[in-house]
Design a protein around this motif. Structure first.
Motif, short mmCIF file in Angstrom:
data_model
loop_
_atom_site.label_atom_id
_atom_site.label_comp_id
_atom_site.label_asym_id
_atom_site.label_seq_id
_atom_site.Cartn_x
_atom_site.Cartn_y
_atom_site.Cartn_z
N UNK A 151 -3.66 7.05 9.52
CA UNK A 151 -5.00 7.04 8.90
C UNK A 151 -5.97 7.89 9.71
N UNK A 152 -5.90 7.79 11.02
CA UNK A 152 -6.82 8.57 11.86
C UNK A 152 -6.48 10.06 11.81
N UNK A 153 -5.18 10.38 11.71
CA UNK A 153 -4.79 11.80 11.56
C UNK A 153 -5.39 12.34 10.26
N UNK A 154 -5.33 11.53 9.19
CA UNK A 154 -5.90 11.97 7.90
C UNK A 154 -7.39 12.19 8.03
N UNK A 155 -8.07 11.23 8.68
CA UNK A 155 -9.52 11.34 8.85
C UNK A 155 -9.87 12.66 9.56
N UNK A 156 -9.13 12.97 10.63
CA UNK A 156 -9.42 14.18 11.41
C UNK A 156 -9.11 15.46 10.65
N UNK A 157 -8.30 15.35 9.59
CA UNK A 157 -7.91 16.55 8.83
C UNK A 157 -8.50 16.56 7.43
N UNK A 158 -9.50 15.66 7.21
CA UNK A 158 -10.18 15.64 5.91
C UNK A 158 -9.22 15.38 4.74
N UNK A 159 -8.27 14.49 4.95
CA UNK A 159 -7.27 14.15 3.92
C UNK A 159 -7.57 12.73 3.45
N UNK A 175 -8.75 -0.43 10.13
CA UNK A 175 -9.67 0.14 11.12
C UNK A 175 -9.78 1.66 11.01
N UNK A 176 -8.80 2.30 10.34
CA UNK A 176 -8.87 3.77 10.18
C UNK A 176 -9.57 4.15 8.88
N UNK A 177 -10.18 3.16 8.20
CA UNK A 177 -10.95 3.38 6.96
C UNK A 177 -10.18 4.11 5.86
N UNK A 178 -9.03 3.56 5.42
CA UNK A 178 -8.30 4.23 4.33
C UNK A 178 -9.17 4.40 3.09
N UNK A 179 -8.94 5.49 2.38
CA UNK A 179 -9.73 5.79 1.18
C UNK A 179 -9.51 4.73 0.11
#
Ligand code: ADP
Ligand code: FBP
Length: 313
Positions: A151-159, A175-179
């Motif tokens: 989830x955090x990798x996605x956040x950092x890559x605008x995914x 905690x990684x705020x999934x969409x």
């Protein structure tokens, strides 16, 4: 592009029997094997809906080869990380009265080297990924916070990260705020330890999940449709009464509808129509993770979406 992550794929084996007699020899009337596991079901339905999804995750052994072969036959792009252990089987026994009993294997044991290889494979597809869907259970020995890391990798890559899993893995990943997350009623009970019978209780549970970090929450309710909410809006979805023959994979088909609708920038009402009509069509077909486009189109018109005026109370 939609990338779909299945850490724990399976060969989903379906047995039809007249009725299960515990402790008795069972004669199977028909069988079907499909490339399954939650994420692969999502992948197959995205493909039927006209997208070119990419399937990633772990595959190993003879079962892994079988699944790869099935995906290639369906012309589904895949870039799985090879592991030494065998990919699992899951068994769904359907009786004449359409009662379904599922046996889900735990799957292979993953080690640190497998995770390192996977992370390199994931890195190589991030640039072309707009939506990353992660569905299903972990393999054995995977860190409980691994979906949070993804989830955090996605956040950092605008995914946009869509997560369909359950229990502690889901709780930590919030905690990684999934969409988007899509628990069903059983998964909510397990996660929040609360009863959800009434509409108010379902909305209360959804608000809790928003508070815990999800951006959008869909609580799917089988033949009763779903409740969908975010911090601004709550929607109730009613689905038509249909002849359901196998509801296994309806949740996965719903996730596929969401992914495709989000990729195509649908507004919320049309997004919910697409997601639910995929769930309905899957339930009407004996094959797991399968929808018919003509049924999806038909039920799209019949799904009722209502905005509720009840947020923040
Ligand atoms: N028996 C059914 N009749 C009509 N629609 C169904 C039925 N079962 C599932 N669906 C559709 O599929 C969606 C997902 O199904 P559900 O059973 O809630 O998910 P899961 O498979 O994750 O438990 C529902 O919200 C609904 O739109
Ligand atoms: O990855 P998990 O959680 O063990 O679940 C695997 C099983 O879930 C299924 O995808 C069905 O899921 P749903 O009925 O919840 O959509 C089966 O096809 C599969 O065997």
């Amino acid at each position: 592009m939609i990338t779909i992550l299945t850490f724990n794929p399976s060969i989903d084996r379906m047995y039809r029997v007249n009725s299960i007699g515990i402790g008795e020899v069972q004669r199977v009337t028909s069988t079907k094997a499909t490339a399954g596991g939650k994420g692969l079901n999502v992948t197959k339905v995205c493909k039927i809906l006209g997208e070119e999804p990419l399937a990633i995750g772990f595959l190993g052994g003879f079962n892994g080869e079988y699944i790869k072969n099935e995906l290639n036959k369906l012309e589904i792009k895949n870039k799985f990380t090879a592991i030494n252990q065998e990919t699992r089987n899951c068994l769904n026994i359907i009786e004449d009265n359409l009662t379904s009993t599922e046996f889900l294997e735990k799957g292979p044991v993953i080690d640190d080297q497998d995770l390192i290889k996977f992370e390199a494979d994931l890195e190589s597809v991030l640039e072309e990924t707009k939506i990353l869907v992660a569905s299903g259970s972990y393999c054995q020995n995977m860190p409980i916070d691994y979906y949070k890391i993804i989830g955090n990798i996605c956040k950092n890559n605008n995914i946009k990260f869509i997560l369909d899993t359950s229990g502690e893995a889901l709780k930590v990943a919030l905690e990684s705020n999934p969409y988007l997350i899509k628990p069903n009623a059983d998964e909510i009970k397990q996660l929040l330890n609360i009863n959800i019978e009434s509409k108010e209780e379902i909305i209360y549970a959804g608000l809790k999940l928003l508070e815990m970090g999800a951006q959008n929450v869909c609580i799917s309710l089988g033949k009763d449709g779903m409740i969908y909410l975010n911090n601004d809006e709550v929607y109730e979805v009613k689905v038509p009464k249909v002849e359901a023959v196998n509801t296994v994979g309806s949740g996965d088909s719903t996730i596929a509808g969401f992914s495709v609708g989000i990729l195509r920038s649908y507004d919320t009402i049309n997004l919910l129509k697409l997601a639910n009509s995929c769930g309905i069509s899957n339930a009407m077909n004996i094959e797991t993770g399968f929808v018919k486009l003509d049924e999806v189109e038909k039920y799209y018109e019949q799904v009722q979406v209502k905005k509720l005026e009840c947020i923040n109370n």
